[in-house]
Design an enzyme around this catalytic site. Structure first.
Site, PDB file in Angstrom:
ATOM      1  N   HIS A   3      34.554  46.654  50.164  1.00  0.00           N
ATOM      2  CA  HIS A   3      33.177  46.391  49.753  1.00  0.00           C
ATOM      3  C   HIS A   3      32.837  44.958  50.092  1.00  0.00           C
ATOM      4  CE1 HIS A   3      34.299  44.329  46.059  1.00  0.00           C
ATOM      5  NE2 HIS A   3      35.027  45.508  45.611  1.00  0.00           N
ATOM      6  N   SER A  51      36.008  49.435  43.465  1.00  0.00           N
ATOM      7  CA  SER A  51      37.195  49.529  44.373  1.00  0.00           C
ATOM      8  C   SER A  51      37.838  50.677  44.237  1.00  0.00           C
ATOM      9  CB  SER A  51      38.197  48.210  44.091  1.00  0.00           C
ATOM     10  OG  SER A  51      37.592  46.876  44.442  1.00  0.00           O
ATOM     11  N   HIS A  76      33.806  37.263  42.263  1.00  0.00           N
ATOM     12  CA  HIS A  76      33.071  37.574  40.753  1.00  0.00           C
ATOM     13  C   HIS A  76      33.030  36.629  39.886  1.00  0.00           C
ATOM     14  CE1 HIS A  76      32.923  41.819  41.195  1.00  0.00           C
ATOM     15  NE2 HIS A  76      34.163  42.015  41.429  1.00  0.00           N
ATOM     16  N   GLU A 107      47.393  44.189  50.307  1.00  0.00           N
ATOM     17  CA  GLU A 107      45.814  43.819  49.894  1.00  0.00           C
ATOM     18  C   GLU A 107      45.947  42.460  49.179  1.00  0.00           C
ATOM     19  OE1 GLU A 107      43.141  45.527  46.201  1.00  0.00           O
ATOM     20  OE2 GLU A 107      45.320  45.372  46.057  1.00  0.00           O
ATOM     21  N   PHE A 109      55.480  40.119  39.656  1.00  0.00           N
ATOM     22  CA  PHE A 109      55.935  38.654  39.705  1.00  0.00           C
ATOM     23  C   PHE A 109      54.880  37.903  38.620  1.00  0.00           C
ATOM     24  CE2 PHE A 109      56.797  39.850  44.060  1.00  0.00           C
ATOM     25  CZ  PHE A 109      58.188  39.340  44.016  1.00  0.00           C
ATOM     26  N   ASP A 132      38.423  39.217  45.659  1.00  0.00           N
ATOM     27  CA  ASP A 132      37.284  39.745  44.813  1.00  0.00           C
ATOM     28  C   ASP A 132      37.231  39.052  43.368  1.00  0.00           C
ATOM     29  OD1 ASP A 132      35.759  42.145  44.529  1.00  0.00           O
ATOM     30  OD2 ASP A 132      37.261  42.489  42.646  1.00  0.00           O
TER      31      ASP A 132
END
Length: 513
Positions: free
Chosen positions: A365, A114, A327, A317, A275, A323
């Site tokens: 990706h 990333s 993972h 994002e 946060f 992601d």
């Protein structure tokens, strides 16, 4: 303006007309149903015209790890959450009229990370994996190679042009993707000085949290990452009894205080909100009374940034939660995050005008994530395939090519069960962490100059198309741009409310700006 927008409105009305809202399953069995749907889409395509004017505002939505299989799964899940079969559903991002594919490799890797990809789509150059805001001449982990090889992001260039700029992320704001917008670092892992080797500090490199405060005057920052801003052992204001959440800085600096007392203040607020100590929680695990959703953060950011008559650039994002879900092999967590990103896209469309706002949705990706198994129409996207495998055991439609879901028991693969939100789908190859994949990712765009997004492009092209659309360097001298307006300084900062206080005062945060 009305004449300019009419093709766009026509396109949306035709495209968004649901094909299943007023028809029965029997209608789908007739050629007329499909022919009529195709005719309407042809009419929409014929009515579509490029909006070839300057973009006042830019919103770049980035789903970290949101490859095409994840987009497809999110579409189905969205429809199933609404009570439909799911396959016929339409994501908000899928209504965008212009589509491209981006090649995601980095200079040194076929399958990217990333940081390298963030440098490409934000800074406009391909780079090496694990490096941020640096050209390919920089070497990962080698501090001195960063000097002289810095490249500026479109966010930084937008700020220099007089626009307001903001970052919204569901991960720590020092993480690879948001950090590519403001940092120049030979390692994506240098979140705070505590994460850096001593020789690197001696050579003069700065940690990413430091660069967040001092590199670019960012007007709005919303996400996680409190721990990297505070001195070591400082209790976290939300989790004071948990030492694992304490501040991490060895230099004793309080970057929150430094943010509040900049050397050069300027009028107007510049709200940050951190946060969580590190990454924010998955949407399915989120405490709605203390932590905002990506939709809420994005809306607040737009309401603040749009006050600038010169326009704004906003980077939104959903990183760690698409992601990281993949993972960890937890498909439901990942896909729900993609649905949430799409909800943010939809809300942004309600808060902005396509006549002056270029909105781009993409991914950095993909992942080794897929779904199949000859499942029937309307089957749960997280359900079991209708037939058992050759080993006579059940398996889920969703599978991973590698990752922690690999398991062998009693000499064979265990039968899959109906998953809950934290279920790990089975994987073919045993790894502690599932990996990225190297296929192209989709880029969807609407608004001024959205037609520049077409065909199959290198990923760094995204930053160039955005800069061209918004008349940012190096395209600020082109016709229709006029004289660029500059901010007084790229390193000046406005008075800012306390990060920790904002993290604990969500009621105040959600007041409409």
């Amino acid at each position: 303006m009305g004449r300019l927008l009419s093709p766009r409105i026509c396109f949306l009305l035709l495209f968004l007309t649901p094909l299943t809202a007023t028809v029965t399953s029997d209608a789908e069995k007739t050629p007329h149903y499909w022919n009529e749907g195709a005719r309407r889409r042809l009419e929409a395509a014929l009515a579509l015209q490029p909006v070839a004017q300057r973009a006042k505002n830019i919103i770049l939505f980035m789903g970290d790890g949101m490859g095409l299989p994840t987009v497809s799964a999110a579409r189905i899940y969205k429809g199933q959450l609404a009570g439909g079969s799911g396959e016929e559903s339409i994501l908000a991002m899928e209504t965008f009229p212009h589509v491209a594919l981006a090649k995601t490799y980095t200079i040194d890797r076929q399958v990217p990370d990333s940081a390298g990809t963030g440098t490409a789509y934000l800074c406009g150059v391909k780079a090496n994996a694990k490096t941020l805001g640096l050209s390919g001449a920089a070497v990962y982990g080698k501090c001195r190679t960063a000097f002289g090889n810095e490249v500026d992001s479109v966010l930084h260039r937008a700020r220099l042009a007089g626009k307001s700029v903001g970052i919204v992320t569901t991960t720590r704001v020092q993480h690879a993707s948001p950090a590519a917008a403001y940092a120049h670092s030979a390692s994506r892992s240098w979140y705070a000085d505590a994460n850096m080797p001593r020789e690197t500090l001696r050579d003069g490199c700065k940690d990413i949290a430091h660069q967040l405060v001092y590199n670019t005057d960012i007007n709005v920052i919303l996400g996680g990452g409190r721990a990297y801003m505070s001195p070591r052992w400082t209790p976290d204001p939300e989790y004071p009894e948990d030492p694992a959440q304490n501040g991490t800085r060895k230099d004793g600096r309080d970057l929150v205080a430094e943010w509040l007392s900049p050397p050069h203040g300027s009028p107007g607020p510049a709200p940050p909100g951190l946060f969580e100590p590190k990454d924010m929680r998955y949407e399915l695990n989120r405490n709605a009374t203390t932590d905002p959703s990506i939709v809420e953060m994005m809306e607040k950011a737009i309401r603040i940034l749009r006050r600038n008559p010169n326009g704004f650039f906003l980077f939104v994002e959903d990183e760690c939660r698409i992601d990281h879900g993949h993972h960890s092999g937890r498909a439901k967590q990942a896909v729900m995050e993609a649905v949430m990103l799409d909800r943010a896209v939809a809300r942004a469309g309600e808060l902005t005008e396509p006549s002056d706002t270029l909105t781009v949705v993409t991914a950095d990706h993909s992942h080794v994530f897929t779904f199949g198994g000859n499942t029937l129409r309307g089957a749960s996207i997280f359900g079991l395939a209708p037939k058992k495998a050759k080993d006579k055991r059940a398996y889920t439609s969703i599978l991973y090519g590698n990752g922690p879901g690999y398991s062998i028991r009693d000499g064979g693969r265990p039968a899959a069960s109906l998953p809950d939100k934290d279920y790990r789908q089975q994987a073919a190859v045993p790894l502690d962490v599932e990996t990225h994949s190297g296929e192209d990712v989709v880029v969807l765009a609407r608004g001024p100059m959205a037609h520049l997004f077409h065909g199959v492009q290198e990923q760094h092209y995204i930053a160039h198309a955005i800069a061209y659309a918004a008349c940012l360097k190096p395209y600020d001298a082109r016709p229709r741009c006029g004289a660029p307006r500059r901010a007084s300084s790229s390193t000046q900062h406005s008075p800012r409310p306390p990060l920790a206080l904002l993290a604990l005062c969500m009621a105040a945060f959600m007041v409409v700006g």
